[in-house]
Design a protein around this motif. Structure first.
Motif, PDB file in Angstrom:
ATOM      1  N   ASP A 156       0.862  -1.179   0.000  1.00 46.32           N
ATOM      2  CA  ASP A 156       0.000   0.000   0.000  1.00 46.32           C
ATOM      3  C   ASP A 156       0.897   1.227   0.000  1.00 46.32           C
ATOM      4  OD1 ASP A 156      -2.281  -1.476   0.201  1.00 46.32           O
ATOM      5  OD2 ASP A 156      -2.375  -1.357   2.401  1.00 46.32           O
ATOM      6  N   GLY A 157       0.570   2.161  -0.829  1.00 46.09           N
ATOM      7  CA  GLY A 157       1.230   3.470  -0.741  1.00 46.09           C
ATOM      8  C   GLY A 157       2.686   3.496  -1.129  1.00 46.09           C
ATOM      9  N   ARG A 158       3.104   2.614  -2.045  1.00 49.38           N
ATOM     10  CA  ARG A 158       4.504   2.710  -2.476  1.00 49.38           C
ATOM     11  C   ARG A 158       4.602   3.656  -3.685  1.00 49.38           C
ATOM     12  NH1 ARG A 158       9.032  -2.063  -3.457  1.00 49.38           N
ATOM     13  NH2 ARG A 158      10.660  -0.838  -2.501  1.00 49.38           N
ATOM     14  N   PHE A 159       4.155   4.882  -3.452  1.00 44.05           N
ATOM     15  CA  PHE A 159       4.140   5.856  -4.539  1.00 44.05           C
ATOM     16  C   PHE A 159       4.814   7.161  -4.099  1.00 44.05           C
ATOM     17  CE2 PHE A 159       0.115   3.697  -6.328  1.00 44.05           C
ATOM     18  CZ  PHE A 159       0.832   3.084  -7.365  1.00 44.05           C
ATOM     19  N   SER A 160       5.746   7.071  -3.136  1.00 41.79           N
ATOM     20  CA  SER A 160       6.290   8.320  -2.586  1.00 41.79           C
ATOM     21  C   SER A 160       7.159   9.068  -3.589  1.00 41.79           C
ATOM     22  CB  SER A 160       7.077   8.039  -1.306  1.00 41.79           C
ATOM     23  OG  SER A 160       8.227   7.293  -1.605  1.00 41.79           O
ATOM     24  N   GLN A 161       7.518   8.396  -4.686  1.00 40.86           N
ATOM     25  CA  GLN A 161       8.296   9.081  -5.725  1.00 40.86           C
ATOM     26  C   GLN A 161       7.427  10.041  -6.544  1.00 40.86           C
ATOM     27  OE1 GLN A 161       7.325   5.924  -5.822  1.00 40.86           O
ATOM     28  NE2 GLN A 161       6.625   5.359  -7.864  1.00 40.86           N
ATOM     29  N   VAL A 162       6.086   9.836  -6.494  1.00 37.89           N
ATOM     30  CA  VAL A 162       5.219  10.550  -7.441  1.00 37.89           C
ATOM     31  C   VAL A 162       5.282  12.081  -7.285  1.00 37.89           C
ATOM     32  CG1 VAL A 162       2.813  10.893  -8.161  1.00 37.89           C
ATOM     33  CG2 VAL A 162       3.726   8.589  -7.855  1.00 37.89           C
ATOM     34  N   PRO A 163       5.115  12.639  -6.073  1.00 41.61           N
ATOM     35  CA  PRO A 163       5.142  14.108  -5.989  1.00 41.61           C
ATOM     36  C   PRO A 163       6.455  14.694  -6.499  1.00 41.61           C
ATOM     37  CG  PRO A 163       4.426  13.132  -3.895  1.00 41.61           C
ATOM     38  CD  PRO A 163       4.850  12.002  -4.781  1.00 41.61           C
ATOM     39  N   GLU A 164       7.566  13.975  -6.275  1.00 39.91           N
ATOM     40  CA  GLU A 164       8.859  14.490  -6.734  1.00 39.91           C
ATOM     41  C   GLU A 164       8.978  14.387  -8.259  1.00 39.91           C
ATOM     42  OE1 GLU A 164       9.379  16.130  -4.302  1.00 39.91           O
ATOM     43  OE2 GLU A 164      11.269  15.517  -3.365  1.00 39.91           O
ATOM     44  N   LEU A 165       8.483  13.275  -8.830  1.00 40.10           N
ATOM     45  CA  LEU A 165       8.519  13.148 -10.295  1.00 40.10           C
ATOM     46  C   LEU A 165       7.633  14.224 -10.943  1.00 40.10           C
ATOM     47  CD1 LEU A 165       8.380   9.239 -10.787  1.00 40.10           C
ATOM     48  CD2 LEU A 165      10.359  10.736 -11.096  1.00 40.10           C
ATOM     49  N   ALA A 214      12.351   4.625  -4.422  1.00 35.57           N
ATOM     50  CA  ALA A 214      11.869   5.954  -4.830  1.00 35.57           C
ATOM     51  C   ALA A 214      13.081   6.814  -5.166  1.00 35.57           C
ATOM     52  CB  ALA A 214      11.047   6.591  -3.717  1.00 35.57           C
ATOM     53  N   GLY A 215      14.138   6.696  -4.375  1.00 39.86           N
ATOM     54  CA  GLY A 215      15.375   7.434  -4.641  1.00 39.86           C
ATOM     55  C   GLY A 215      15.971   7.033  -5.980  1.00 39.86           C
ATOM     56  N   ALA A 216      15.966   5.727  -6.269  1.00 43.44           N
ATOM     57  CA  ALA A 216      16.507   5.251  -7.544  1.00 43.44           C
ATOM     58  C   ALA A 216      15.700   5.825  -8.712  1.00 43.44           C
ATOM     59  CB  ALA A 216      16.496   3.723  -7.579  1.00 43.44           C
ATOM     60  N   ALA A 217      14.379   5.951  -8.511  1.00 47.28           N
ATOM     61  CA  ALA A 217      13.521   6.516  -9.569  1.00 47.28           C
ATOM     62  C   ALA A 217      13.896   7.967  -9.853  1.00 47.28           C
ATOM     63  CB  ALA A 217      12.054   6.422  -9.158  1.00 47.28           C
ATOM     64  N   LEU A 218      14.250   8.704  -8.808  1.00 50.96           N
ATOM     65  CA  LEU A 218      14.631  10.109  -9.011  1.00 50.96           C
ATOM     66  C   LEU A 218      15.953  10.211  -9.757  1.00 50.96           C
ATOM     67  CD1 LEU A 218      13.586  11.603  -5.541  1.00 50.96           C
ATOM     68  CD2 LEU A 218      12.296  11.538  -7.686  1.00 50.96           C
ATOM     69  N   VAL A 219      16.862   9.278  -9.488  1.00 51.95           N
ATOM     70  CA  VAL A 219      18.125   9.245 -10.239  1.00 51.95           C
ATOM     71  C   VAL A 219      17.828   8.994 -11.716  1.00 51.95           C
ATOM     72  CG1 VAL A 219      20.299   8.000 -10.582  1.00 51.95           C
ATOM     73  CG2 VAL A 219      19.514   8.509  -8.255  1.00 51.95           C
ATOM     74  N   VAL A 220      16.973   7.998 -11.989  1.00 56.30           N
ATOM     75  CA  VAL A 220      16.605   7.677 -13.374  1.00 56.30           C
ATOM     76  C   VAL A 220      16.011   8.914 -14.062  1.00 56.30           C
ATOM     77  CG1 VAL A 220      14.953   6.344 -14.761  1.00 56.30           C
ATOM     78  CG2 VAL A 220      16.298   5.198 -12.979  1.00 56.30           C
ATOM     79  N   ALA A 221      15.095   9.594 -13.366  1.00 49.00           N
ATOM     80  CA  ALA A 221      14.461  10.787 -13.947  1.00 49.00           C
ATOM     81  C   ALA A 221      15.504  11.881 -14.160  1.00 49.00           C
ATOM     82  CB  ALA A 221      13.336  11.279 -13.034  1.00 49.00           C
ATOM     83  N   GLY A 222      16.397  12.062 -13.191  1.00 46.14           N
ATOM     84  CA  GLY A 222      17.420  13.110 -13.292  1.00 46.14           C
ATOM     85  C   GLY A 222      18.331  12.908 -14.499  1.00 46.14           C
ATOM     86  N   LEU A 223      18.582  11.651 -14.842  1.00 47.07           N
ATOM     87  CA  LEU A 223      19.462  11.351 -15.989  1.00 47.07           C
ATOM     88  C   LEU A 223      18.840  11.836 -17.299  1.00 47.07           C
ATOM     89  CD1 LEU A 223      20.564   7.704 -15.085  1.00 47.07           C
ATOM     90  CD2 LEU A 223      21.971   9.767 -14.953  1.00 47.07           C
ATOM     91  N   ALA A 224      17.482  11.857 -17.337  1.00 45.83           N
ATOM     92  CA  ALA A 224      16.785  12.235 -18.573  1.00 45.83           C
ATOM     93  C   ALA A 224      16.331  13.692 -18.549  1.00 45.83           C
ATOM     94  CB  ALA A 224      15.568  11.330 -18.768  1.00 45.83           C
TER      95      ALA A 224
END
Ligand code: EPU
Length: 417
Positions: A328-337, A371-381
C-alpha cells in the motif's frame, strides 16, 4: 547527509556490472547464526543494509573478517539473542534474525519493526508461522519475545506470499524436530539462494523456487562457501537508466532468466533487449510506446522496480498505467517526479502516467530506497541539474550507484552536505 547532483541529458553507453543481491545477502548473513562453523560468503554487496546486518550479527556474537574476496563469518557462540530497536528501526530486514536465533538458542527478542516509508509492512505472518512450529510468542514494550525449547516441524500455509516470512520459516525449520512444509511460499530467486546456502551447510530442503518448500530438520549445520547471486533489481535499475537516456548499455554479471518480467516489459515499450548467458544489452528501438503493468510476486515485475519504471513511463508517448499490488502506498516518488515535470495521477493502487512530458531538473528528496533510484533515473533524462537529497536511502541498497553510472557516461556526482 550526502546529495547527488546530476546534469541530465547524457546517453549511457558502455558496460556496467551488477553487484551481489542485497536481498539474498541479508537472509544469508542472518542464516550464519544457525551454525557454529565458519562460513565464507563471496559477492556480498557493499551496501548500507549489509553494514547494518554485519553490525547486528557482531552484537549477537559473530566474528566477521573480510577481505576483497569475501566475508568469513563465524558464530561460535551466541552472546545476545536479541535485535534491539536501534538496529531494527534502520533496517526492517533485521526481522530475519528471529527464525535463526530461535532455532539456535531457543529464544529470541527482536524489536517489532515500526512504520515504514512503504506501507505498514507487518510481520504477523512470520509470528503465526513460528507459533505453529511450537514457539511461544509475546509482544511487550514494542519487542517480540519468542521461546521454544526445540521447534517442531509443521505445515505452514501462508495466506499471503511473504518473502522474508518464507525465509524466516525456512531458516528456523532447518534445525527443527521433524519436517516443515511451507505452502504458498515466496518463489523469489533470493530465497532459492538462501536455500542453496543452507543446503551447502547440510540442511535438507527441497522445492525452493516453487510454491511448496519442504524442510527436514537436522540436529546441526556445518560450514559452507557460497557466492551470492547477482542483484536483479540493481541490474533492472541500470537497464531502465540506459533506456530512459536512449543509450546503449551492457549490464554484466546478471542472470537474465531471473529478469524476464522486466525485460519483457522493456521490449513492449519498444526497447531492444539482447540477452547473453550472463549479460543483457539495452538499446533504443525504432519507436517508444506506452505500456501497462502490475507488480507481482516473482516471476512478475517486482515492486522494487516499480518506481524506476514509472519514471521511464513518463518518457513514453501516450497513456501508461501501472498497479502496485504488493505494498500500500509505495508511490512516494510521485510528488517528486511531478515536480520534475511528469504527468502522473494516482487513484488507490493505480497510477496513470501521461507521456511524454519533458522533465526538468529540480531539487528533490529520496524518501525510500527505490523511490530514490527513480529520481536518479528521472534526473538522468531531465534537462538541467537535479539535486537529490537524502542519498542515504539509496546507499542502503546500491553499491556506488553514482560511480557505476558515471563510468558509463552519466554526469552524476556525490556532494557531501
Ligand atoms: N505482509 C503481511 N504480513 C506479514 C508479512 C507481509 O501482511 O507478516 C504483507 C506486506 O505488508 C506486503 C506483502 O505482504 O503487503 C509482501 O511483503 P513481504 O513480506 O513479501 O515483504 P518483505 O519480506 O518485508 C521483501 C524485500 C523487499 C521487497 C518485498 C517484496 C528483503 C530484505 N526485502 O520484503 O525489498 O519489496 O520483499 O518483494 O528481501 C527493497 O529491496 O527495496 C525492498 C523493500
Amino acid at each position: 547527509m550526502d546529495k547527488f547532483v546530476i546534469q541530465g541529458g547524457a546517453r549511457l553507453v558502455g558496460e556496467v556490472t551488477a553487484s551481489g543481491a542485497k536481498n539474498a545477502a541479508l537472509p544469508i548473513l542472518a542464516a550464519t547464526l544457525l551454525s557454529a562453523a565458519p562460513q565464507r560468503l563471496l559477492g556480498v554487496p557493499n551496501v548500507r543494509d549489509v553494514v547494518t546486518m554485519r553490525h547486528l550479527l557482531t552484537e549477537i556474537g559473530a566474528l566477521i573478517t573480510g577481505d576483497v574476496v569475501g566475508d568469513i563469518v563465524q558464530v561460535k557462540q551466541i552472546v545476545r539473542c536479541e535485535a534491539p530497536y536501534e538496529e531494527v528501526k534502520t533496517m526492517r530486514a533485521a526481522i530475519l534474525v528471529l527464525g535463526p536465533l530461535l532455532a539456535r538458542c531457543g529464544e529470541a527478542h527482536v524489536s517489532l519493526p515500526g512504520g515504514c516509508a512503504i506501507g505498514a509492512r507487518p510481520v504477523g505472518l512470520h509470528l503465526a508461522a513460528l507459533q505453529r512450529m511450537g514457539a511461544e510468542i509475546t509482544l511487550e514494550h514494542g519487542t517480540i519475545h519468542a521461546k521454544a525449547r526445540r521447534l517442531t516441524g509443521a505445515v505452514i500455509d501462508f495466506e499471503q506470499v511473504t518473502v522474508t516470512g518464507t525465509q524466516n520459516v525456512m531458516m528456523a525449520a532447518t534445525l527443527a524436530q521433524g519436517t516443515t512444509v511451507i505452502r504458498n511460499a515466496a518463489r523469489e530467486p533470493e530465497g532459492v539462494d538462501l536455500a542453496n546456502f543452507l543446503i551447502g551447510c547440510g540442511a535438507k530442503i527441497t522445492g525452493a523456487g516453487s510454491s511448496e518448500i519442504e524442510i527436514e530438520g537436522v540436529p546441526s549445520l556445518g560450514g559452507a562457501s557460497h557466492t551470492i547471486i547477482p542483484d536483479r533489481i540493481e541490474a533492472a535499475t541500470f537497464a531502465i537508466a540506459g533506456a530512459i537516456t536512449g543509450g546503449d548499455l551492457l549490464v554484466r554479471d546478471v542472470l537474465p532468466d531471473q529478469m524476464q518480467g522486466v525485460l519483457d516489459l522493456l521490449r513492449s515499450l519498444g526497447f531492444q533487449i539482447d540477452v547473453e548467458s550472463n549479460a543483457i544489452r539495452v538499446r533504443a528501438g525504432r519507436t517508444r510506446r506506452s505500456g501497462n503493468f502490475s507488480t507481482a510476486p516473482y516471476p512478475g515485475v517486482p515492486t522494487d522496480v516499480q518506481p524506476q519504471m514509472m519514471a521511464l513511463l513518463s518518457q513514453m508517448p501516450g497513456l501508461s498505467t501501472l498497479r502496485e499490488t504488493i505494498f500500500d502506498g509505495r508511490f512516494s516518488q510521485v510528488p517528486e517526479l511531478v515536480r520534475m515535470g511528469a504527468d502522473i495521477g494516482i487513484e488507490g493502487d493505480h497510477a496513470k502516467i501521461t507521456g511524454a512530458t519533458p522533465l526538468s531538473g529540480a531539487k528533490v528528496m529520496a524518501s525510500d530506497l527505490r523511490a530514490g533510484a527513480a529520481l536518479v533515473v528521472a534526473g538522468l533524462a531531465a534537462e538541467g541539474e537535479t539535486e537529490i537529497a537524502r542519498v542515504y536511502h539509496i546507499d542502503r541498497g546500491y553499491a556506488s550507484l553514482e560511480g557505476k553510472l558515471a563510468s558509463v557516461g552519466a554526469h552524476i556526482r556525490r556532494v557531501a552536505a
